[in-house]
Scaffold this motif. Structure first.
Motif, PDB file in Angstrom:
ATOM      1  N   PRO A 151     -81.660  72.469  28.074  1.00  0.00           N
ATOM      2  CA  PRO A 151     -81.923  72.763  29.316  1.00  0.00           C
ATOM      3  C   PRO A 151     -83.465  72.532  29.796  1.00  0.00           C
ATOM      4  N   ALA A 152     -84.431  72.779  28.815  1.00  0.00           N
ATOM      5  CA  ALA A 152     -85.604  72.491  29.142  1.00  0.00           C
ATOM      6  C   ALA A 152     -86.096  71.052  29.398  1.00  0.00           C
ATOM      7  N   MET A 153     -85.397  70.195  28.801  1.00  0.00           N
ATOM      8  CA  MET A 153     -85.343  68.729  29.222  1.00  0.00           C
ATOM      9  C   MET A 153     -84.818  68.477  30.666  1.00  0.00           C
ATOM     10  N   LEU A 154     -83.777  68.937  30.911  1.00  0.00           N
ATOM     11  CA  LEU A 154     -83.167  68.764  32.044  1.00  0.00           C
ATOM     12  C   LEU A 154     -83.855  69.346  33.355  1.00  0.00           C
ATOM     13  N   ALA A 155     -84.701  70.474  33.043  1.00  0.00           N
ATOM     14  CA  ALA A 155     -85.176  71.329  34.090  1.00  0.00           C
ATOM     15  C   ALA A 155     -86.584  70.296  34.439  1.00  0.00           C
ATOM     16  N   MET A 156     -86.945  69.479  33.384  1.00  0.00           N
ATOM     17  CA  MET A 156     -88.035  68.580  33.528  1.00  0.00           C
ATOM     18  C   MET A 156     -87.762  67.202  34.370  1.00  0.00           C
ATOM     19  N   ALA A 157     -86.420  66.727  34.217  1.00  0.00           N
ATOM     20  CA  ALA A 157     -85.561  65.919  34.867  1.00  0.00           C
ATOM     21  C   ALA A 157     -85.522  66.349  36.415  1.00  0.00           C
ATOM     22  N   GLU A 158     -85.211  67.383  36.600  1.00  0.00           N
ATOM     23  CA  GLU A 158     -84.875  67.857  37.919  1.00  0.00           C
ATOM     24  C   GLU A 158     -86.250  68.167  38.761  1.00  0.00           C
ATOM     25  N   THR A 159     -87.455  68.267  38.021  1.00  0.00           N
ATOM     26  CA  THR A 159     -88.750  68.378  38.958  1.00  0.00           C
ATOM     27  C   THR A 159     -88.947  66.840  39.142  1.00  0.00           C
ATOM     28  N   VAL A 160     -88.659  66.017  38.424  1.00  0.00           N
ATOM     29  CA  VAL A 160     -88.950  64.507  38.742  1.00  0.00           C
ATOM     30  C   VAL A 160     -88.203  64.296  39.998  1.00  0.00           C
TER      31      VAL A 160
END
Length: 216
Positions: A151-160
């Motif tokens: 989830p933390a990595m996916l949240a970073m992707a969504e910020t991009v």
């Protein structure tokens, strides 16, 4: 008897509703690069007072989805070529890793779901629906990446994705697509074959090729 205080729309739920609604619009390219926004206009769109609108803007500025000038003007950012290249590189790093982590959990139902979404992307393209195209394209990627259980990595992707949203609308117009992204089929084929190197290459190509065309 004292009357109970009247609840107004300056509540955490109102803040969150405005934030999520505006965030979705930006991510899906519904707002053009450099477009100015006002607290009054946001409040009118979401039927809230200035306070929830101000809080939503504050959060989105912190995420890089909105730009606040020294004069107090709020707008969606106009990305330089260097910034587009940087965000494309981030997508390549984060999303390739997410796809790789998702592969061991890529069951038949997931592959079938990705193919269904890809068919929906084709419909949006046929209708020349840029916003619908961006939304379903991100749904394709999110559906795969959720299987990574990171989830933390996916949240970073969504910020991009959020920072790129307005620019993606401009990219859609430049690409003039007539069919779904060809790398989606390669992604699905790699998942079916259990081909991790092929999956990593297909995802990297899919998330960077168009953006680098825009920056060229």
């Amino acid at each position: 008897m004292t009357a109970a205080p009247r609840s107004d729309n300056a509540t955490p739920s109102a803040h969150d509703r405005v934030y999520r609604g505006l965030r979705t619009r930006i991510m899906h390219g519904e707002i053009s690069p450099g477009q100015a926004l006002t607290l009054r206009g946001i409040g009118k769109d979401f039927d809230v007072s200035m306070t929830p609108a101000r809080e939503a803007v504050r959060r989105l500025v912190a995420e890089g989805a909105l730009f606040l000038s020294s004069s107090g003007r709020v707008s969606t950012p106009e990305l330089s070529n260097e910034r587009i290249e940087e965000l494309a590189a981030l997508r390549a790093l984060i999303e390739v890793e997410l796809a790789s982590r998702a592969m061991p959990r890529a069951h038949f139902a997931l592959i079938e779901r990705l193919q269904t979404i890809d068919a929906s992307i084709a419909e949006r393209i046929a209708q020349r629906d840029a916003t619908g195209y961006i939304r379903t394209n991100l749904e394709f990627h999110r559906t795969l990446y959720l299987r990574a259980q990171a989830p933390a990595m996916l949240a970073m992707a969504e910020t991009v994705w959020l920072q790129l949203g307005p620019t993606m609308h401009a990219l859609y117009g430049k690409l003039r697509r007539t069919e779904p992204p060809r790398y989606h089929k390669l992604i699905v084929a790699a998942l079916k074959a259990g081909d991790e190197p092929g999956l990593r290459l297909a995802v990297r190509s899919d998330v960077t090729q168009g953006l680098r065309l825009l920056a060229s």
